[in-house]
Design a protein around this motif. Structure first.
Motif, PDB file in Angstrom:
ATOM      1  N   ASN A 114      -3.701 -43.045  56.076  1.00  0.00           N
ATOM      2  CA  ASN A 114      -4.773 -42.359  56.801  1.00  0.00           C
ATOM      3  C   ASN A 114      -5.232 -43.204  57.965  1.00  0.00           C
ATOM      4  OD1 ASN A 114      -4.868 -40.194  55.012  1.00  0.00           O
ATOM      5  ND2 ASN A 114      -6.208 -41.305  53.624  1.00  0.00           N
ATOM      6  N   ARG A 120      -7.475 -42.824  62.059  1.00  0.00           N
ATOM      7  CA  ARG A 120      -8.163 -42.018  63.071  1.00  0.00           C
ATOM      8  C   ARG A 120      -8.014 -42.714  64.402  1.00  0.00           C
ATOM      9  NH1 ARG A 120     -14.105 -40.396  61.098  1.00  0.00           N
ATOM     10  NH2 ARG A 120     -14.105 -39.334  63.094  1.00  0.00           N
ATOM     11  N   SER A 155     -12.279 -46.815  54.233  1.00  0.00           N
ATOM     12  CA  SER A 155     -12.219 -45.356  54.312  1.00  0.00           C
ATOM     13  C   SER A 155     -12.483 -44.900  55.741  1.00  0.00           C
ATOM     14  CB  SER A 155     -13.257 -44.726  53.386  1.00  0.00           C
ATOM     15  OG  SER A 155     -13.323 -43.335  53.598  1.00  0.00           O
ATOM     16  N   GLN A 169     -13.140 -41.892  56.450  1.00  0.00           N
ATOM     17  CA  GLN A 169     -14.089 -40.786  56.347  1.00  0.00           C
ATOM     18  C   GLN A 169     -15.536 -41.258  56.403  1.00  0.00           C
ATOM     19  OE1 GLN A 169     -12.738 -37.900  56.653  1.00  0.00           O
ATOM     20  NE2 GLN A 169     -10.702 -38.809  56.454  1.00  0.00           N
ATOM     21  N   ASN A 170     -15.784 -42.547  56.209  1.00  0.00           N
ATOM     22  CA  ASN A 170     -17.132 -43.104  56.251  1.00  0.00           C
ATOM     23  C   ASN A 170     -17.593 -43.134  57.708  1.00  0.00           C
ATOM     24  OD1 ASN A 170     -19.413 -44.781  56.305  1.00  0.00           O
ATOM     25  ND2 ASN A 170     -18.671 -45.995  54.569  1.00  0.00           N
ATOM     26  N   THR A 171     -18.539 -42.279  58.065  1.00  0.00           N
ATOM     27  CA  THR A 171     -18.938 -42.149  59.466  1.00  0.00           C
ATOM     28  C   THR A 171     -19.646 -43.388  60.000  1.00  0.00           C
ATOM     29  OG1 THR A 171     -20.971 -41.013  58.793  1.00  0.00           O
ATOM     30  CG2 THR A 171     -19.082 -39.634  59.410  1.00  0.00           C
ATOM     31  N   TYR A 226     -16.912 -45.890  60.733  1.00  0.00           N
ATOM     32  CA  TYR A 226     -16.121 -45.420  61.874  1.00  0.00           C
ATOM     33  C   TYR A 226     -16.879 -45.591  63.191  1.00  0.00           C
ATOM     34  CZ  TYR A 226     -13.542 -42.498  65.079  1.00  0.00           C
ATOM     35  OH  TYR A 226     -12.847 -42.049  66.179  1.00  0.00           O
ATOM     36  N   GLN A 254      -7.036 -46.749  57.536  1.00  0.00           N
ATOM     37  CA  GLN A 254      -7.517 -46.950  56.170  1.00  0.00           C
ATOM     38  C   GLN A 254      -6.480 -47.730  55.380  1.00  0.00           C
ATOM     39  OE1 GLN A 254      -9.199 -43.510  54.172  1.00  0.00           O
ATOM     40  NE2 GLN A 254      -7.936 -43.962  52.396  1.00  0.00           N
TER      41      GLN A 254
END
Length: 177
Positions: A11, A13, A78, A80-82, A85, A113
């Protein structure tokens, strides 16, 4: 030698860097070599510590040249942890602007990740950069032996590019971040 498992989930971003950074055209100087005109990819492992910033500065001063592309990679637990990020994105944006101002190089940033050592080696395998630049964590020899070291892991497992480990600044120096 540890083999990376193919079935591991990967994963990541992409970091959208500020639009104020212009796209630098490739130089068209005929006297330059093909590699110089095309530019190189340089992977820099980033975290929030002062030693990481020192390694980034070292790469800008000693390694980067016009038309190169810096690939900043930051490993997190992670994507997904805003909060994580957004904090990482702010750091990447700051470094991208600095890279343009100091060395006039293009910057691409990615937050990935996973375990930091494996992430860096996977990114190096994907990019096939001219070099992987990273810092030491500033631990003592005993702490590194007991807890392990990301730079040591990459030094032994990264086969896609040479790994440059920039020693941390001395204790008396100020933090750069």
């Amino acid at each position: 030698m540890e083999i990376l498992q193919e079935d591991e989930e990967y994963n990541w971003r992409e970091v959208k860097l500020p639009s104020l950074i212009p796209v630098i055209p490739e130089p068209g100087l005929e006297r330059e070599t093909g590699e110089r005109r095309r530019g190189r990819d340089i992977l820099i492992a980033i975290d929030h510590g002062p030693n990481s910033k020192h390694a980034f500065d070292w790469a800008l001063i000693h390694l980067c040249r016009l038309a190169d592309t810096l690939h900043l990679v930051h490993a997190v637990s992670s994507v997904q942890n805003t909060v994580v990020y957004e904090t990482s994105q702010q750091l990447m944006e700051k470094l991208a602007v600095e890279a343009l101002q100091v060395a006039m190089v293009r910057t691409v940033a990615r937050i990935v990740q996973g375990d930091a050592g494996k992430v860096i080696c996977n990114e190096a395998e994907r990019l096939k950069p001219a070099a992987v630049v990273m810092s030491t964590r500033g631990r003592s020899l005993v702490q590194s032996v007991l807890q392990g070291s990301v730079s040591e892991y990459c030094f032994h497992h990264c086969k896609a590019a040479p790994v440059i480990i920039v020693p941390g600044k001395e204790d008396g120096d100020e933090s750069l971040i």
